[in-house]
Design an enzyme around this catalytic site. Structure first.
Site, mmCIF file in Angstrom:
data_model
loop_
_atom_site.group_PDB
_atom_site.id
_atom_site.type_symbol
_atom_site.label_atom_id
_atom_site.label_comp_id
_atom_site.label_asym_id
_atom_site.label_seq_id
_atom_site.Cartn_x
_atom_site.Cartn_y
_atom_site.Cartn_z
ATOM 1 N N GLY A 51 38.019 27.932 43.984
ATOM 2 C CA GLY A 51 39.340 29.009 44.465
ATOM 3 C C GLY A 51 39.155 30.286 44.281
ATOM 4 N N ASN A 95 42.733 29.981 49.547
ATOM 5 C CA ASN A 95 44.119 29.766 49.024
ATOM 6 C C ASN A 95 44.482 28.295 49.163
ATOM 7 O OD1 ASN A 95 47.043 29.857 48.635
ATOM 8 N ND2 ASN A 95 46.673 32.255 49.186
ATOM 9 N N HIS A 112 49.718 41.778 46.096
ATOM 10 C CA HIS A 112 49.417 41.097 44.877
ATOM 11 C C HIS A 112 49.586 41.855 43.702
ATOM 12 C CE1 HIS A 112 46.851 38.584 47.700
ATOM 13 N NE2 HIS A 112 46.891 37.721 46.532
ATOM 14 N N LYS A 124 44.328 42.020 39.958
ATOM 15 C CA LYS A 124 43.521 41.278 40.891
ATOM 16 C C LYS A 124 42.157 42.108 41.359
ATOM 17 C CE LYS A 124 43.114 39.304 45.679
ATOM 18 N NZ LYS A 124 42.304 38.275 44.960
HETATM 19 N N1 LIG Z 1 41.944 29.638 46.276
HETATM 20 C C1 LIG Z 1 43.367 30.069 45.553
HETATM 21 O O1 LIG Z 1 44.258 29.374 45.906
HETATM 22 C C2 LIG Z 1 43.568 31.224 44.425
HETATM 23 C C3 LIG Z 1 42.397 32.041 44.057
HETATM 24 N N2 LIG Z 1 42.180 32.797 43.312
HETATM 25 C C4 LIG Z 1 41.259 33.540 43.007
HETATM 26 O O2 LIG Z 1 40.607 32.891 41.680
HETATM 27 C C5 LIG Z 1 39.781 33.910 40.988
HETATM 28 C C6 LIG Z 1 40.352 34.052 39.569
HETATM 29 O O3 LIG Z 1 41.594 34.429 39.397
HETATM 30 P P1 LIG Z 1 42.453 34.832 38.096
HETATM 31 O O4 LIG Z 1 42.707 33.231 37.480
HETATM 32 O O5 LIG Z 1 43.435 35.320 38.469
HETATM 33 O O6 LIG Z 1 41.567 35.814 37.504
HETATM 34 P P2 LIG Z 1 41.471 35.873 35.746
HETATM 35 O O7 LIG Z 1 40.697 37.171 35.573
HETATM 36 O O8 LIG Z 1 42.677 35.747 34.899
HETATM 37 O O9 LIG Z 1 40.627 34.563 35.215
HETATM 38 C C7 LIG Z 1 39.358 34.541 35.620
HETATM 39 C C8 LIG Z 1 38.623 33.772 34.299
HETATM 40 O O10 LIG Z 1 37.196 33.409 34.433
HETATM 41 C C9 LIG Z 1 36.375 33.841 33.407
HETATM 42 N N3 LIG Z 1 35.047 33.970 33.692
HETATM 43 C C10 LIG Z 1 34.408 35.063 34.210
HETATM 44 N N4 LIG Z 1 32.925 34.772 34.288
HETATM 45 C C11 LIG Z 1 32.855 33.340 34.027
HETATM 46 C C12 LIG Z 1 31.751 32.680 34.060
HETATM 47 N N5 LIG Z 1 30.417 33.024 34.307
HETATM 48 N N6 LIG Z 1 31.955 31.326 33.647
HETATM 49 C C13 LIG Z 1 33.320 30.844 33.309
HETATM 50 N N7 LIG Z 1 34.282 31.651 33.219
HETATM 51 C C14 LIG Z 1 34.168 32.975 33.563
HETATM 52 C C15 LIG Z 1 37.033 35.276 33.050
HETATM 53 O O11 LIG Z 1 36.672 35.466 31.815
HETATM 54 P P3 LIG Z 1 36.882 37.128 31.171
HETATM 55 O O12 LIG Z 1 38.145 37.591 31.569
HETATM 56 O O13 LIG Z 1 36.392 37.014 29.780
HETATM 57 O O14 LIG Z 1 35.734 37.743 32.236
HETATM 58 C C16 LIG Z 1 38.682 34.813 33.014
HETATM 59 O O15 LIG Z 1 38.987 34.045 32.113
HETATM 60 C C17 LIG Z 1 39.961 35.124 41.740
HETATM 61 O O16 LIG Z 1 38.904 35.233 42.755
HETATM 62 C C18 LIG Z 1 41.373 35.128 42.573
HETATM 63 O O17 LIG Z 1 41.188 35.765 43.707
HETATM 64 C C19 LIG Z 1 43.519 33.110 42.626
HETATM 65 C C20 LIG Z 1 44.684 32.428 42.991
HETATM 66 C C21 LIG Z 1 44.867 31.344 43.807
HETATM 67 O O1 LIG Z 2 43.807 36.898 42.855
HETATM 68 C C1 LIG Z 2 44.791 36.297 43.166
HETATM 69 O O2 LIG Z 2 45.930 36.218 42.613
HETATM 70 C C2 LIG Z 2 45.049 35.499 44.486
HETATM 71 N N1 LIG Z 2 43.926 35.432 45.110
HETATM 72 C C3 LIG Z 2 43.245 34.520 46.238
HETATM 73 C C4 LIG Z 2 42.975 35.448 47.408
HETATM 74 O O3 LIG Z 2 42.315 36.429 47.176
HETATM 75 O O4 LIG Z 2 43.621 35.270 48.378
HETATM 76 C C5 LIG Z 2 44.568 33.564 46.595
HETATM 77 C C6 LIG Z 2 46.014 34.213 46.345
HETATM 78 O O5 LIG Z 2 46.156 35.301 47.199
HETATM 79 C C7 LIG Z 2 46.057 34.836 44.863
#
Ligand SMILES: NC(=O)C1=CN([C@@H]2O[C@H](COP(=O)(O)OP(=O)(O)OC[C@H]3O[C@@H](n4cnc5c(N)ncnc54)[C@H](OP(=O)(O)O)[C@@H]3O)[C@@H](O)[C@H]2O)C=CC1
Ligand SMILES: O=C(O)C1=N[C@H](C(=O)O)C[C@H](O)C1
Length: 251
Positions: A79, A108, A136, A140
Site C-alpha cells: 500500500g 488505494n 490529505h 503525508k
Molecule cells: N494504498 C492505500 O490504500 C494507502 C496507502 N497509504 C500509504 O501508505 C504509506 C504509509 O502511510 P502511513 O501509515 O500514513 O505512514 P506512517 O508514517 O504513519 O507509517 C509508516 C511506518 O513505516 C515505518 N518505516 C519506515 N521505514 C521502514 C522500514 N524500512 N521497514 C519497516 N518500517 C519502516 C515508519 O517508521 P518511522 O516513522 O520510524 O520512520 C512508520 O512507522 C504511505 O506511502 C501512504 O501514502 C496510506 C493509506 C492508504
Molecule cells: O498517505 C495517505 O494517507 C494515503 N496515501 C495513499 C495515496 O497516496 O494515494 C492512499 C490514500 O490516499 C491515503
C-alpha cells in the site's frame, strides 16, 4: 477450518500498519506472525514463516522491501506509495525470475476510491475538461497522492483511446504550482489540511455542466476490506498486479 494465511506487516507502528495489524488479528482466516517497523531486520519475515507480507512503510523504502520479499518467496501486498513506471518495471522483471510469487501494489485499498477511479475513467471521454484534486492530512510525505497519480493515468488512457484532446487551458501567466502538477496531461492539485484523512475529487466539465466524483476516507478502517482481500488473493495471482480494480472485476 483450512490453514490460516500467515501474515507479516511492515510499517506496523505507523498509521496504516497499526490499523492493518488490528485487522489481521481480527480476521479468523489470517494469522499475524510478524510486525516490523523501521530498524527491524526483514529476515524476521521469513523466520516467522510468513506467506504474505503487507507493506505500509514509506515511499523511500518500499521498493527495496518488495525486492527482498520476492527474493525470499514471500507474496507482497503493497500500500505504500512512491511507485513509478521504472520501479514497477524493476519489480515486474524480478518476478519473471521468481514464478509463483505474487505482488499486488495498490495505491488505494478503499473500495469507494477504486470505484471513483473506475467511474472517472469511464466518464473522462465525454467531457472537454477534467482535473483531479486530492486532499490529505498534513503528515503525508508525498504529493500528489499515489491515488491521484493512478487516477490521472487512467483518465489519460481513456481519453487517448477515445481520441479526446487535452483539456482546454488559456493560462499564459501563472505562479509556479498554481495550476497543479501535470500528470499525463491531466492537472492534479494537492491540498494538505489538518483534520483531513484521505479524499479525492475528479472534476469533469462541459459547456453548462459539471460532474464531480468525490470519495472520502474518514477513517483508515476504510482501507481494510481491500487490504484483506489482497492478502487472501495475492498468492493466486503470480506476477505483478497494479491496482485493486483487477481483483474487483473493474479492469
Ligand atoms: N494504498 C492505500 O490504500 C494507502 C496507502 N497509504 C500509504 O501508505 C504509506 C504509509 O502511510 P502511513 O501509515 O500514513 O505512514 P506512517 O508514517 O504513519 O507509517 C509508516 C511506518 O513505516 C515505518 N518505516 C519506515 N521505514 C521502514 C522500514 N524500512 N521497514 C519497516 N518500517 C519502516 C515508519 O517508521 P518511522 O516513522 O520510524 O520512520 C512508520 O512507522 C504511505 O506511502 C501512504 O501514502 C496510506 C493509506 C492508504
Ligand atoms: O498517505 C495517505 O494517507 C494515503 N496515501 C495513499 C495515496 O497516496 O494515494 C492512499 C490514500 O490516499 C491515503
Amino acid at each position: 477450518m483450512s490453514e490460516r494465511i500467515r501474515v507479516a506487516v511492515l510499517g506496523a507502528a505507523g498509521r496504516m500498519g497499526s490499523t492493518t495489524v488490528r485487522a489481521v488479528e481480527a480476521a479468523p482466516d489470517l494469522e499475524l506472525v510478524a510486525a516490523l517497523d523501521a530498524g527491524d531486520d526483514l529476515a524476521r519475515v521469513t523466520a516467522a514463516g510468513a506467506q504474505v507480507a503487507v507493506d505500509f512503510t514509506v515511499p523511500s523504502v518500499t521498493e527495496q522491501n518488495v525486492h527482498a520479499l520476492v527474493d525470499a518467496g514471500v507474496h507482497a501486498v503493497v500500500g505504500a506509495t512512491g511507485w513509478d513506471d521504472a520501479s514497477l518495471a524493476r519489480v515486474r522483471d524480478h518476478l519473471a525470475d521468481r514464478p509463483g510469487v505474487g505482488v499486488l501494489i495498490a495505491p488505494n485499498f478503499a473500495l469507494g476510491a477504486v470505484l471513483t477511479m473506475a467511474f472517472a475513467a469511464r466518464a473522462a471521454r465525454w467531457f472537454e475538461s477534467v482535473e483531479v484534486v486530492e486532499l490529505h492530512h498534513p503528515d503525508k510525505v508525498d504529493a500528489p497522492s499515489g491515488t491521484a497519480l493512478h487516477t490521472a493515468h487512467a483518465i489519460a488512457r481513456a481519453r487517448r483511446a477515445a481520441g479526446v484532446a487535452a483539456s482546454p487551458d488559456a493560462t499564459e501567466q501563472s505562479l509556479d504550482g498554481a495550476r497543479g502538477a501535470v500528470v499525463d496531461d491531466v492537472h492534479v492539485h494537492a491540498v494538505r489540511l489538518r483534520g483531513l484523512t484521505a479524499h479525492e475529487e475528479v472534476l469533469l466539465g462541459n459547456p453548462g455542466e459539471q460532474l464531480t466524483i468525490r470519495h472520502d476516507s474518514f477513517d483508515r478502517v476504510s482501507f481494510m476490506p481491500g487490504v484483506l482481500l489482497g492478502v487472501r488473493q495475492v498468492a493466486s495471482r503470480p506476477g505483478l498486479t497494479v491496482g485493486l480494480e483487477h481483483l474487483l472485476d473493474l479492469d
